[in-house]
Scaffold this motif. Structure first.
Motif, PDB file in Angstrom:
ATOM      1  N   GLU A 115       0.823  -1.214   0.000  1.00 33.28           N
ATOM      2  CA  GLU A 115       0.000   0.000   0.000  1.00 33.28           C
ATOM      3  C   GLU A 115       0.852   1.258   0.000  1.00 33.28           C
ATOM      4  O   GLU A 115       0.487   2.261  -0.600  1.00 33.28           O
ATOM      5  CB  GLU A 115      -0.925   0.016   1.224  1.00 33.28           C
ATOM      6  N   ARG A 116       1.994   1.209   0.685  1.00 33.35           N
ATOM      7  CA  ARG A 116       2.847   2.391   0.807  1.00 33.35           C
ATOM      8  C   ARG A 116       3.960   2.422  -0.240  1.00 33.35           C
ATOM      9  O   ARG A 116       4.763   3.351  -0.253  1.00 33.35           O
ATOM     10  CB  ARG A 116       3.445   2.441   2.212  1.00 33.35           C
ATOM     11  N   GLY A 117       4.050   1.414  -1.102  1.00 38.09           N
ATOM     12  CA  GLY A 117       5.058   1.405  -2.149  1.00 38.09           C
ATOM     13  C   GLY A 117       6.481   1.220  -1.634  1.00 38.09           C
ATOM     14  O   GLY A 117       7.427   1.744  -2.226  1.00 38.09           O
ATOM     15  N   LEU A 118       6.639   0.465  -0.542  1.00 36.22           N
ATOM     16  CA  LEU A 118       7.957   0.258   0.057  1.00 36.22           C
ATOM     17  C   LEU A 118       8.593  -1.024  -0.453  1.00 36.22           C
ATOM     18  O   LEU A 118       7.903  -1.935  -0.912  1.00 36.22           O
ATOM     19  CB  LEU A 118       7.824   0.173   1.585  1.00 36.22           C
ATOM     20  N   THR A 119       9.912  -1.068  -0.350  1.00 39.29           N
ATOM     21  CA  THR A 119      10.649  -2.293  -0.618  1.00 39.29           C
ATOM     22  C   THR A 119      11.441  -2.647   0.631  1.00 39.29           C
ATOM     23  O   THR A 119      11.865  -1.776   1.394  1.00 39.29           O
ATOM     24  CB  THR A 119      11.595  -2.134  -1.821  1.00 39.29           C
TER      25      THR A 119
ATOM     26  N   THR B  25      13.828   0.646   0.545  1.00 36.65           N
ATOM     27  CA  THR B  25      13.405   1.769   1.376  1.00 36.65           C
ATOM     28  C   THR B  25      13.381   1.386   2.849  1.00 36.65           C
ATOM     29  O   THR B  25      13.454   2.253   3.718  1.00 36.65           O
ATOM     30  CB  THR B  25      12.007   2.269   0.965  1.00 36.65           C
ATOM     31  N   LEU B  26      13.300   0.093   3.128  1.00 34.97           N
ATOM     32  CA  LEU B  26      13.247  -0.406   4.498  1.00 34.97           C
ATOM     33  C   LEU B  26      14.162  -1.622   4.600  1.00 34.97           C
ATOM     34  O   LEU B  26      13.970  -2.606   3.889  1.00 34.97           O
ATOM     35  CB  LEU B  26      11.799  -0.789   4.835  1.00 34.97           C
TER      36      LEU B  26
ATOM     37  N   ILE C  18      10.202  -9.003  12.601  1.00 33.73           N
ATOM     38  CA  ILE C  18       9.055  -8.803  11.713  1.00 33.73           C
ATOM     39  C   ILE C  18       8.144  -7.710  12.276  1.00 33.73           C
ATOM     40  O   ILE C  18       7.612  -6.876  11.532  1.00 33.73           O
ATOM     41  CB  ILE C  18       8.314 -10.134  11.463  1.00 33.73           C
ATOM     42  N   GLN C  19       7.997  -7.680  13.601  1.00 35.87           N
ATOM     43  CA  GLN C  19       7.211  -6.609  14.224  1.00 35.87           C
ATOM     44  C   GLN C  19       7.846  -5.242  13.950  1.00 35.87           C
ATOM     45  O   GLN C  19       7.133  -4.268  13.682  1.00 35.87           O
ATOM     46  CB  GLN C  19       7.097  -6.828  15.746  1.00 35.87           C
ATOM     47  N   LEU C  20       9.188  -5.158  14.035  1.00 36.65           N
ATOM     48  CA  LEU C  20       9.877  -3.897  13.722  1.00 36.65           C
ATOM     49  C   LEU C  20       9.602  -3.467  12.285  1.00 36.65           C
ATOM     50  O   LEU C  20       9.318  -2.297  12.022  1.00 36.65           O
ATOM     51  CB  LEU C  20      11.386  -4.032  13.927  1.00 36.65           C
ATOM     52  N   LEU C  21       9.696  -4.401  11.353  1.00 40.95           N
ATOM     53  CA  LEU C  21       9.407  -4.079   9.951  1.00 40.95           C
ATOM     54  C   LEU C  21       7.973  -3.601   9.795  1.00 40.95           C
ATOM     55  O   LEU C  21       7.700  -2.629   9.072  1.00 40.95           O
ATOM     56  CB  LEU C  21       9.665  -5.293   9.053  1.00 40.95           C
TER      57      LEU C  21
ATOM     58  N   GLY D  99       4.471   3.128   9.388  1.00 42.31           N
ATOM     59  CA  GLY D  99       4.678   4.495   9.847  1.00 42.31           C
ATOM     60  C   GLY D  99       4.275   4.688  11.299  1.00 42.31           C
ATOM     61  O   GLY D  99       4.157   5.808  11.770  1.00 42.31           O
ATOM     62  N   ARG D 100       4.052   3.588  12.034  1.00 42.92           N
ATOM     63  CA  ARG D 100       3.620   3.674  13.422  1.00 42.92           C
ATOM     64  C   ARG D 100       4.781   3.556  14.403  1.00 42.92           C
ATOM     65  O   ARG D 100       4.560   3.420  15.594  1.00 42.92           O
ATOM     66  CB  ARG D 100       2.617   2.559  13.748  1.00 42.92           C
TER      67      ARG D 100
END
Length: 175
Positions: A28-32, A101-102, A156-159, A165-166
């Motif tokens: 949804e956010r267009g991240l990789t 991006t991440l 996985i929670q960190l990702l 964005g939270r």
């Protein structure tokens, strides 16, 4: 009620559900996303790769299990590799190598014995989110299997937090 003798450790089914949520958020956010793993030896990447449409958002991962690979491929400076600086550099190098991006990096000691002067269960996480790096130290309890399970779930929670964005800035535990 569950038949799992250690309900504190996430099951693969639970981790797969987290990865499905992550897939939805990053798409949804267009991240990789990309990973660098030492302690977990590719377990995180394996879970991410099973998530829906992973080929569109998961760039890949590096398993840098030995010091030599951490130093030569991920540019971790000489010295300890279970530390804040190593996690930060691993995450930055991974983001750069994959153009993600991440990026998430994990380095730690599952125990029972350690190769560095840190307690068993010590894990450093590095996250690069749009070029900005944050680090976090956790000390998980239990046998090596429990430490690995807790590390994978936390990663996985960190990702998911960063992807959605939270996240709140990770407090830097100083060296």
């Amino acid at each position: 009620m569950t038949d799992d003798p250690r309900p504190e450790i996430q099951s693969n089914k639970d981790l797969d559900a987290l990865c499905r949520r992550l897939a939805t958020v990053v798409e949804e956010r267009g991240l990789t996303v990309a990973t660098a793993e030492s302690l977990t030896a590719g377990i995180i990447a394996a879970h991410l790769g099973k998530a829906p449409n992973a080929g569109s958002w998961f760039c890949g991962g590096i398993v840098a299990y030995t010091r030599a690979v951490k130093h030569s491929v991920l540019h971790v400076p000489d010295g300890p590799v279970v530390c804040e600086d190593a996690a930060r550099v691993m995450a930055h190098s991974t983001a750069t190598l994959f153009g993600a991006t991440l990026a998430l990096a994990v380095t730690g000691e599952a125990g029972p014995d350690t190769q560095e002067n840190v307690p068993p269960g010590t894990v450093w996480f590095g996250v690069v989110d749009h070029g900005t790096a944050e680090t976090e130290k956790q000390v998980f309890s239990g046998d090596p299997e429990a430490v690995l399970g807790a590390t994978v779930e936390h990663a996985i929670q960190l990702l998911l937090r960063h992807g959605s964005g939270r996240h709140t800035p990770i407090s830097r535990v100083g060296i």
